[in-house]
Write an enzyme that holds these catalytic residues in place. Structure first.
Site, short mmCIF file in Angstrom:
data_model
loop_
_atom_site.label_atom_id
_atom_site.label_comp_id
_atom_site.label_asym_id
_atom_site.label_seq_id
_atom_site.Cartn_x
_atom_site.Cartn_y
_atom_site.Cartn_z
N GLU A 91 -7.46 -36.03 -23.66
CA GLU A 91 -7.74 -37.61 -24.17
C GLU A 91 -9.02 -38.07 -23.54
OE1 GLU A 91 -3.63 -38.87 -21.53
OE2 GLU A 91 -5.03 -38.56 -19.61
N CYS A 104 -15.02 -42.77 -22.83
CA CYS A 104 -15.21 -41.15 -22.03
C CYS A 104 -14.55 -40.63 -22.58
CB CYS A 104 -14.27 -41.90 -20.72
SG CYS A 104 -14.40 -40.94 -19.47
N CYS A 111 -8.35 -28.91 -15.29
CA CYS A 111 -9.84 -28.85 -15.12
C CYS A 111 -9.77 -27.36 -13.22
CB CYS A 111 -10.03 -30.14 -14.10
SG CYS A 111 -11.59 -30.11 -13.31
N CYS A 115 -9.99 -30.68 -7.51
CA CYS A 115 -10.40 -31.55 -6.04
C CYS A 115 -8.65 -32.69 -5.77
CB CYS A 115 -10.88 -32.87 -6.79
SG CYS A 115 -12.69 -32.52 -7.63
N CYS A 118 -7.20 -35.35 -7.79
CA CYS A 118 -7.32 -36.06 -9.29
C CYS A 118 -6.05 -35.10 -9.77
CB CYS A 118 -8.19 -35.37 -9.65
SG CYS A 118 -8.82 -35.26 -11.51
N CYS A 337 -10.02 -44.30 -13.86
CA CYS A 337 -10.38 -42.34 -13.26
C CYS A 337 -9.15 -41.09 -12.91
CB CYS A 337 -12.18 -42.76 -12.92
SG CYS A 337 -12.65 -43.62 -12.85
N1 SAH Z 1 -15.18 -33.05 -12.74
C1 SAH Z 1 -16.91 -34.10 -12.95
C2 SAH Z 1 -16.08 -34.94 -14.23
C3 SAH Z 1 -14.68 -35.83 -13.87
S1 SAH Z 1 -14.92 -37.79 -13.54
C4 SAH Z 1 -15.96 -34.78 -12.14
O1 SAH Z 1 -16.04 -34.47 -11.12
O2 SAH Z 1 -17.14 -35.41 -11.84
C5 SAH Z 1 -13.86 -38.01 -13.20
C6 SAH Z 1 -14.54 -39.00 -11.81
O3 SAH Z 1 -13.06 -39.64 -11.97
C7 SAH Z 1 -14.34 -38.81 -11.31
O4 SAH Z 1 -15.43 -39.21 -10.27
C8 SAH Z 1 -13.14 -38.47 -10.58
O5 SAH Z 1 -13.47 -37.95 -8.74
C9 SAH Z 1 -12.84 -39.35 -10.60
N2 SAH Z 1 -11.65 -39.22 -9.81
C10 SAH Z 1 -10.25 -38.63 -10.17
N3 SAH Z 1 -9.52 -38.91 -9.72
C11 SAH Z 1 -9.52 -40.05 -9.57
C12 SAH Z 1 -8.49 -41.26 -8.95
N4 SAH Z 1 -7.72 -41.03 -8.59
N5 SAH Z 1 -8.45 -42.80 -9.00
C13 SAH Z 1 -9.81 -42.40 -8.43
N6 SAH Z 1 -10.79 -42.12 -9.06
C14 SAH Z 1 -10.77 -40.73 -9.24
#
Ligand code: SAH
Length: 365
Positions: A91, A104, A111, A115, A118, A337
């Protein structure tokens, strides 16, 4: 072997031209045809010799990605699902604002980081994207978005889509170089942001190889909590991460590292957390992006209330930490995000994916 020229940065293309006995200015010419004029037919590349055009037609290609879906949300955030050669999909999201347009992009199919909050992490990991597949997201969306009125719809690029860019370092760096090169996209280093969950060796290498703006997904101010939310913290704990960020910021007096901090109700959003955050950021030129948590199906986490986000922000501001609360964009089309999931087969083992242990590949890096 047929080379996809979309994935060749200046170094790769110059080497290729040298092998063919061509002068080095061919690199500039070819990069402009591909990335700036979007020409894919070598016969149209009128300033190249006939012989070189024939060679390129027979031995190389300029191959982008196909959109299998394209949705626009009420706030005009637009999300494409782009299909790769092997049937996997990633995406890419465009976020228009009054004075800028942010693209973006994804760096991996899925991934490996698991986390806990996510959606991408829950889907598992399939594979790294190639440089061509990373840059194809820029190439494709620019041509989709350009109109006679808007020549440069994209002003900023963020590697904040699916995947951990610093775990796909070898493919990501040439893609960054193409974003910066004046003969391709010509973005300034400050307008290209790589976001990482905190892969310290990658942060250090990036500083030498291709410094761009850095964002770090912090989400917790102490190791105990961060180990749960962002498990790679067990390998790269906060103190070491902060030292790496401080070193990164020293590269340029004007630079600040962005720290992303998702606001999750009753998990990381108390005033005590805010005060701890101030403390760990005290030595780093930084700015904090507070991100209201976006819901993910199957997860119990909830977004912090507006009041607690404001209170948290005020603690940071009172200590002179530059802080903004990010507006949630594209939520109703699952483009916000942490909501990007693509479409692919998970190649990681389910036990690893859902457990708290990190996959070996991540720990071994
Ligand atoms: N792996 C890298 C790039 C992904 S960025 C990183 O972790 O930075 C995607 C961003 O969205 C990251 O800051 C991640 O922590 C955030 N994110 C993931 N799940 C989310 C959610 N449910 N709500 C808001 N932000 C989220």
């Amino acid at each position: 072997m047929n080379v996809n020229l979309l994935g060749c940065d200046r170094t790769a293309l110059t080497e290729y031209m040298a092998d063919l006995g061509e002068p080095s200015y061919r690199t500039d010419q070819i990069m402009k045809w591909i990335h700036q004029r979007h020409v894919t037919d070598f016969n149209e590349m009128s300033d190249l010799s006939k012989q070189l055009r024939r060679h390129l037609s027979e031995n190389t290609s300029i191959k982008g990605l196909r959109a299998v879906s394209d949705v626009v949300s009420q706030d005009r955030t637009r999300k494409w699902l782009l299909e790769l050669d092997d049937g996997n999909c990633v995406e890419t999201v465009f976020i228009p604002e009054d004075s800028r347009g942010t693209l973006c992009i994804s760096s991996q199919v899925g991934c490996s980081l698991t986390c806990s909050f996510c959606a991408t992490g829950r889907q598992g990991f399939n594979r790294n994207l190639t440089t061509a597949e990373i840059i194809a997201q820029v190439w494709f969306t620019i041509s989709e978005l350009s109109t006679d009125q808007i020549k440069r719809p994209i002003t900023n690029i963020v590697l904040m889509g699916m995947g951990e860019p610093l775990l796909n370092y070898e493919q990501v760096v040439p893609a960054l170089r193409l974003m910066l090169d004046d003969c391709s996209y010509g973005f300034s280093r400050r307008k290209v942001t790589l976001s990482t969950a905190g892969v310290i060796p990658g942060i250090k290498r990036l500083l030498t190889d291709c410094p761009v703006s850095l964002a770090v997904s912090l989400h917790a101010p102490d190791d105990e909590l961060r180990n749960q939310l962002v498990p790679i913290n067990r390998k790269y704990p906060i103190a070491d991460l902060m030292a790496a960020c401080a070193e990164y910021a020293r590269h340029d007096r004007r630079w600040r590292v962005t720290f992303e901090y998702i606001m999750i109700k009753d998990v990381n959003d108390s005033l005590r957390h805010a005060r701890k955050l101030v403390r760990i950021l005290s030595d780093i030129p930084s700015k904090v992006n507070l991100i209201p948590y976006n819901s993910v199906a199957g997860l119990d986490y909830e977004r912090s209330s507006k009041e607690s986000i404001d209170r948290f922000r005020d603690v940071l501001l009172a200590s002179d930490v530059m802080t903004i609360t990010r507006k949630t964009r594209g939520d109703e089309v699952a483009a916000a995000c942490g909501q990007l999931v693509g479409r692919f087969k998970d190649r990681t083992k389910r036990s690893i994916r859902l457990g708290t242990a990190l996959p070996d590949a991540v720990l071994a890096e």
